[in-house]
Scaffold this motif. Structure first.
Motif, PDB file in Angstrom:
ATOM      1  N   ALA A  10      33.051 -32.813  29.755  1.00 34.50           N
ATOM      2  CA  ALA A  10      31.713 -32.431  29.315  1.00 34.50           C
ATOM      3  C   ALA A  10      31.513 -33.025  27.931  1.00 34.50           C
ATOM      4  CB  ALA A  10      31.570 -30.919  29.264  1.00 34.50           C
ATOM      5  N   ALA A  11      30.372 -33.624  27.699  1.00 33.85           N
ATOM      6  CA  ALA A  11      30.067 -34.192  26.391  1.00 33.85           C
ATOM      7  C   ALA A  11      29.270 -33.173  25.587  1.00 33.85           C
ATOM      8  CB  ALA A  11      29.267 -35.482  26.546  1.00 33.85           C
ATOM      9  N   ILE A  12      29.556 -33.099  24.314  1.00 33.71           N
ATOM     10  CA  ILE A  12      28.826 -32.214  23.419  1.00 33.71           C
ATOM     11  C   ILE A  12      28.178 -33.080  22.361  1.00 33.71           C
ATOM     12  CG2 ILE A  12      29.006 -30.339  21.762  1.00 33.71           C
ATOM     13  CD1 ILE A  12      31.393 -29.318  23.342  1.00 33.71           C
ATOM     14  N   GLU A  13      26.866 -32.960  22.233  1.00 32.57           N
ATOM     15  CA  GLU A  13      26.178 -33.748  21.224  1.00 32.57           C
ATOM     16  C   GLU A  13      25.142 -32.884  20.521  1.00 32.57           C
ATOM     17  OE1 GLU A  13      23.396 -36.792  22.735  1.00 32.57           O
ATOM     18  OE2 GLU A  13      24.104 -36.209  24.702  1.00 32.57           O
ATOM     19  N   GLY A  14      24.771 -33.292  19.344  1.00 29.83           N
ATOM     20  CA  GLY A  14      23.780 -32.556  18.577  1.00 29.83           C
ATOM     21  C   GLY A  14      23.738 -33.055  17.152  1.00 29.83           C
ATOM     22  N   GLU A  15      22.877 -32.437  16.383  1.00 28.26           N
ATOM     23  CA  GLU A  15      22.703 -32.819  14.989  1.00 28.26           C
ATOM     24  C   GLU A  15      23.985 -32.563  14.196  1.00 28.26           C
ATOM     25  OE1 GLU A  15      19.960 -34.325  13.756  1.00 28.26           O
ATOM     26  OE2 GLU A  15      19.247 -34.320  15.818  1.00 28.26           O
ATOM     27  N   PRO A  16      24.221 -33.334  13.138  1.00 30.18           N
ATOM     28  CA  PRO A  16      25.396 -33.105  12.292  1.00 30.18           C
ATOM     29  C   PRO A  16      25.351 -31.718  11.645  1.00 30.18           C
ATOM     30  CG  PRO A  16      24.376 -35.226  11.774  1.00 30.18           C
ATOM     31  CD  PRO A  16      23.450 -34.501  12.705  1.00 30.18           C
ATOM     32  N   GLY A  17      26.526 -31.089  11.551  1.00 29.33           N
ATOM     33  CA  GLY A  17      26.636 -29.843  10.810  1.00 29.33           C
ATOM     34  C   GLY A  17      26.272 -28.575  11.548  1.00 29.33           C
ATOM     35  N   ILE A  18      26.121 -28.632  12.879  1.00 28.55           N
ATOM     36  CA  ILE A  18      25.738 -27.413  13.601  1.00 28.55           C
ATOM     37  C   ILE A  18      26.930 -26.692  14.224  1.00 28.55           C
ATOM     38  CG2 ILE A  18      23.385 -28.212  14.038  1.00 28.55           C
ATOM     39  CD1 ILE A  18      24.260 -28.768  16.944  1.00 28.55           C
ATOM     40  N   GLY A  19      28.163 -27.236  14.057  1.00 24.95           N
ATOM     41  CA  GLY A  19      29.355 -26.535  14.505  1.00 24.95           C
ATOM     42  C   GLY A  19      29.951 -27.008  15.813  1.00 24.95           C
ATOM     43  N   LYS A  20      29.658 -28.236  16.222  1.00 26.40           N
ATOM     44  CA  LYS A  20      30.211 -28.755  17.487  1.00 26.40           C
ATOM     45  C   LYS A  20      31.736 -28.788  17.445  1.00 26.40           C
ATOM     46  CE  LYS A  20      27.947 -32.586  17.130  1.00 26.40           C
ATOM     47  NZ  LYS A  20      27.162 -32.406  15.919  1.00 26.40           N
ATOM     48  N   ASN A  21      32.298 -29.352  16.376  1.00 27.79           N
ATOM     49  CA  ASN A  21      33.765 -29.434  16.268  1.00 27.79           C
ATOM     50  C   ASN A  21      34.399 -28.053  16.202  1.00 27.79           C
ATOM     51  OD1 ASN A  21      33.812 -32.210  16.330  1.00 27.79           O
ATOM     52  ND2 ASN A  21      33.684 -32.414  14.120  1.00 27.79           N
ATOM     53  N   ILE A  26      37.568 -23.604  18.729  1.00 29.31           N
ATOM     54  CA  ILE A  26      37.644 -22.214  19.181  1.00 29.31           C
ATOM     55  C   ILE A  26      37.956 -22.141  20.665  1.00 29.31           C
ATOM     56  CG2 ILE A  26      36.265 -20.123  19.564  1.00 29.31           C
ATOM     57  CD1 ILE A  26      34.853 -20.825  16.860  1.00 29.31           C
ATOM     58  N   VAL A  27      37.301 -22.976  21.469  1.00 27.15           N
ATOM     59  CA  VAL A  27      37.544 -22.981  22.916  1.00 27.15           C
ATOM     60  C   VAL A  27      38.978 -23.418  23.206  1.00 27.15           C
ATOM     61  CG1 VAL A  27      36.911 -24.084  25.100  1.00 27.15           C
ATOM     62  CG2 VAL A  27      35.125 -23.314  23.543  1.00 27.15           C
ATOM     63  N   ALA A  28      39.453 -24.461  22.548  1.00 27.81           N
ATOM     64  CA  ALA A  28      40.824 -24.944  22.767  1.00 27.81           C
ATOM     65  C   ALA A  28      41.836 -23.858  22.408  1.00 27.81           C
ATOM     66  CB  ALA A  28      41.079 -26.204  21.946  1.00 27.81           C
ATOM     67  N   LYS A  29      41.615 -23.179  21.308  1.00 28.31           N
ATOM     68  CA  LYS A  29      42.531 -22.112  20.888  1.00 28.31           C
ATOM     69  C   LYS A  29      42.488 -20.953  21.880  1.00 28.31           C
ATOM     70  CE  LYS A  29      43.862 -19.378  16.884  1.00 28.31           C
ATOM     71  NZ  LYS A  29      43.586 -19.069  15.485  1.00 28.31           N
ATOM     72  N   ALA A  30      41.301 -20.568  22.341  1.00 23.61           N
ATOM     73  CA  ALA A  30      41.159 -19.454  23.288  1.00 23.61           C
ATOM     74  C   ALA A  30      41.840 -19.771  24.620  1.00 23.61           C
ATOM     75  CB  ALA A  30      39.684 -19.140  23.512  1.00 23.61           C
ATOM     76  N   LEU A  31      41.808 -21.027  25.029  1.00 25.15           N
ATOM     77  CA  LEU A  31      42.425 -21.438  26.292  1.00 25.15           C
ATOM     78  C   LEU A  31      43.876 -21.873  26.108  1.00 25.15           C
ATOM     79  CD1 LEU A  31      39.461 -23.469  27.838  1.00 25.15           C
ATOM     80  CD2 LEU A  31      40.174 -21.127  28.382  1.00 25.15           C
ATOM     81  N   ASN A  32      44.364 -21.787  24.865  1.00 27.96           N
ATOM     82  CA  ASN A  32      45.730 -22.202  24.547  1.00 27.96           C
ATOM     83  C   ASN A  32      45.997 -23.643  24.991  1.00 27.96           C
ATOM     84  OD1 ASN A  32      48.223 -21.754  23.370  1.00 27.96           O
ATOM     85  ND2 ASN A  32      49.162 -21.126  25.290  1.00 27.96           N
ATOM     86  N   ARG A  33      45.047 -24.512  24.663  1.00 26.14           N
ATOM     87  CA  ARG A  33      45.132 -25.929  25.029  1.00 26.14           C
ATOM     88  C   ARG A  33      45.240 -26.777  23.778  1.00 26.14           C
ATOM     89  NH1 ARG A  33      43.993 -27.109  30.556  1.00 26.14           N
ATOM     90  NH2 ARG A  33      44.547 -29.139  29.732  1.00 26.14           N
ATOM     91  N   LEU A  35      44.423 -29.804  21.187  1.00 26.58           N
ATOM     92  CA  LEU A  35      43.176 -30.429  20.781  1.00 26.58           C
ATOM     93  C   LEU A  35      43.464 -31.861  20.363  1.00 26.58           C
ATOM     94  CD1 LEU A  35      40.147 -30.022  20.117  1.00 26.58           C
ATOM     95  CD2 LEU A  35      40.865 -29.379  17.817  1.00 26.58           C
ATOM     96  N   TYR A  36      42.745 -32.811  20.919  1.00 23.79           N
ATOM     97  CA  TYR A  36      42.901 -34.224  20.576  1.00 23.79           C
ATOM     98  C   TYR A  36      41.579 -34.748  20.050  1.00 23.79           C
ATOM     99  CZ  TYR A  36      46.887 -33.704  23.698  1.00 23.79           C
ATOM    100  OH  TYR A  36      48.027 -33.262  24.307  1.00 23.79           O
ATOM    101  N   ARG A  37      41.637 -35.511  18.991  1.00 20.79           N
ATOM    102  CA  ARG A  37      40.433 -36.139  18.446  1.00 20.79           C
ATOM    103  C   ARG A  37      40.442 -37.611  18.828  1.00 20.79           C
ATOM    104  NH1 ARG A  37      37.512 -33.296  14.577  1.00 20.79           N
ATOM    105  NH2 ARG A  37      38.527 -31.359  13.980  1.00 20.79           N
ATOM    106  N   ILE A  38      39.346 -38.066  19.403  1.00 20.14           N
ATOM    107  CA  ILE A  38      39.199 -39.460  19.806  1.00 20.14           C
ATOM    108  C   ILE A  38      37.886 -39.972  19.225  1.00 20.14           C
ATOM    109  CG2 ILE A  38      38.935 -41.041  21.750  1.00 20.14           C
ATOM    110  CD1 ILE A  38      40.433 -38.964  23.448  1.00 20.14           C
ATOM    111  N   ARG A  39      37.967 -41.061  18.505  1.00 18.78           N
ATOM    112  CA  ARG A  39      36.750 -41.654  17.957  1.00 18.78           C
ATOM    113  C   ARG A  39      36.091 -42.498  19.048  1.00 18.78           C
ATOM    114  NH1 ARG A  39      34.642 -42.579  12.871  1.00 18.78           N
ATOM    115  NH2 ARG A  39      33.258 -44.366  12.786  1.00 18.78           N
ATOM    116  N   CYS A  40      34.925 -42.098  19.462  1.00 19.51           N
ATOM    117  CA  CYS A  40      34.226 -42.773  20.556  1.00 19.51           C
ATOM    118  C   CYS A  40      33.274 -43.836  20.021  1.00 19.51           C
ATOM    119  CB  CYS A  40      33.437 -41.762  21.382  1.00 19.51           C
ATOM    120  SG  CYS A  40      34.470 -40.552  22.198  1.00 19.51           S
ATOM    121  N   THR A  41      33.083 -44.860  20.829  1.00 21.56           N
ATOM    122  CA  THR A  41      32.113 -45.904  20.524  1.00 21.56           C
ATOM    123  C   THR A  41      31.167 -46.036  21.700  1.00 21.56           C
ATOM    124  OG1 THR A  41      33.434 -47.668  21.509  1.00 21.56           O
ATOM    125  CG2 THR A  41      33.852 -47.171  19.175  1.00 21.56           C
ATOM    126  N   GLU A  42      30.097 -46.769  21.524  1.00 18.91           N
ATOM    127  CA  GLU A  42      29.127 -46.950  22.594  1.00 18.91           C
ATOM    128  C   GLU A  42      29.700 -47.714  23.781  1.00 18.91           C
ATOM    129  OE1 GLU A  42      25.500 -48.623  21.148  1.00 18.91           O
ATOM    130  OE2 GLU A  42      25.178 -46.992  19.712  1.00 18.91           O
TER     131      GLU A  42
END
Length: 74
Positions: A10-21, A26-33, A35-42
């Motif tokens: 699922a992709a999450i998008e929105g304006e900067p600073g609204i709490g997406k990250n 929080i979801v990753a911690k709740a599911l005990n999963r 977390l990986y950060r990947i810098r995406c490009t077009e």
């Protein structure tokens, strides 16, 4: 990108600073999963991130043959 349920992305998008990250953390911690950060490009596709099948050329006697192989994602 966030993997939900049976590995469906699922992709999450929105304006900067609204709490997406923070929401993803929080979801990753709740599911005990992990977390990986990947810098995406077009140019990237979901297959680049989560993996998938692709055609690969291999030399064969009398020409070039192709086969389908699984390519792991990042």
């Amino acid at each position: 990108m966030l993997l939900l349920g049976k590995g469906h992305p699922a992709a999450i998008e929105g304006e900067p600073g609204i709490g997406k990250n923070q929401a993803i953390e929080i979801v990753a911690k709740a599911l005990n999963r992990p977390l990986y950060r990947i810098r995406c490009t077009e140019e990237m596709t979901a297959r680049d991130i989560i993996g998938g099948e692709k055609l690969e050329a291999e030399k064969a006697e009398g020409g070039v043959a192709t086969k389908t192989v699984f390519s792991a994602g990042k």
